[in-house]
Scaffold this active site. Sequence first.
Site, PDB file in Angstrom:
ATOM      1  N   GLN A 247      -5.061  -1.820   9.858  1.00  0.00           N
ATOM      2  CA  GLN A 247      -4.806  -3.135   9.265  1.00  0.00           C
ATOM      3  C   GLN A 247      -5.342  -4.248  10.159  1.00  0.00           C
ATOM      4  OE1 GLN A 247      -3.426  -3.623   6.203  1.00  0.00           O
ATOM      5  NE2 GLN A 247      -3.843  -5.779   6.462  1.00  0.00           N
TER       6      GLN A 247
ATOM      7  N   ASP B  40     -11.780   2.293   4.141  1.00  0.00           N
ATOM      8  CA  ASP B  40     -12.053   0.865   4.013  1.00  0.00           C
ATOM      9  C   ASP B  40     -13.547   0.599   3.828  1.00  0.00           C
ATOM     10  OD1 ASP B  40     -10.156  -1.062   3.729  1.00  0.00           O
ATOM     11  OD2 ASP B  40      -9.881  -1.475   5.854  1.00  0.00           O
TER      12      ASP B  40
ATOM     13  N   LYS C 221       0.830  -1.209   0.000  1.00  0.00           N
ATOM     14  CA  LYS C 221       0.000   0.000   0.000  1.00  0.00           C
ATOM     15  C   LYS C 221       0.866   1.261   0.000  1.00  0.00           C
ATOM     16  CE  LYS C 221      -3.851  -2.206   2.387  1.00  0.00           C
ATOM     17  NZ  LYS C 221      -4.469  -2.489   3.685  1.00  0.00           N
TER      18      LYS C 221
END
Length: 296
Positions: free
Chosen positions: A101, A124, A57
């Site tokens: 995460q 997200d 990422k």
Amino acid sequence: MSDQKVTIIDGKAVAQTIRSEIAAEVSRLSQTYGKVPGLAVVIVGQRKDSQSYVNMKRKACAEVGIKSLDIDLPENVSESDLIFKVHELNANPDVHGILVQLPLPKHINEEKILTEISLEKDVDGFHPLNIGKLAMKGRDPLFVPCTPKGCIELLTRHGITIKGKNAVVVGRSNIVGLPVSLLLLKEDATVTIVHSRTKEPESIIRNADIIIAAAGQPAMIKGSWIKPGAAVIDVGTNAVDDSSKKSGYRLVGDVDFKEACGTAGCITPVPGGVGPMTVAMLLKNTLDGAKRVIEC
């Protein structure tokens, strides 16, 4: 088995096109407003798979000009300290997207942490309010979860009509199955969800014009289950033993790819199909979040 020629949907190529579009837009923001999007990635502990994903990422952000802020916290960080860090990022005007995460260590309540992320920075797309709006007719969430969004993008960019089609989603996870079924519904598909308690899943899947496979079961969907000409998006990423590989394993999808190629009209490979799109959609969500702030 049909003799028709199957089209391989190249997720890597589509994702690269999207990244180029994002890079151009980031450059425009920088030149016009002197600001660029910022993505904060919070990682707890030293899981190798999480570290690898975060590094990917970070590299993707650098490629398109998005500023990446990495927050590395120890495995034993308290839930309250993690929430404090999320609140700090919520208040940081240079951060337009926050990604925590997953998975988190067992002593931390994941749902509680995700709910603490600002709705305007939930790139997200898992905040309960974003998912709730996704489920409601006539409402639009600020962000849509990245993998489901990538599935729809692959279909639309390949000219595959969703409206009025029979779509079957295999799997009902909060991360893929449930949100992608809601997205298909918003696109006016007739949606059926097949899950572990579904009786005779093959008979349901066989009627699908569009199949989204996200069950986490290697090669579960056979070629004989697929309607000739159907569009198949395979989200599954399963490691199976393979002594011929240096790693000792290879990655396969939830669909028997070789068999499916004889029946499907188009299909995504594993790897190289949906995976690259997930990261591209994260970048796109971050850009969209930044534009809402910078251009307001």
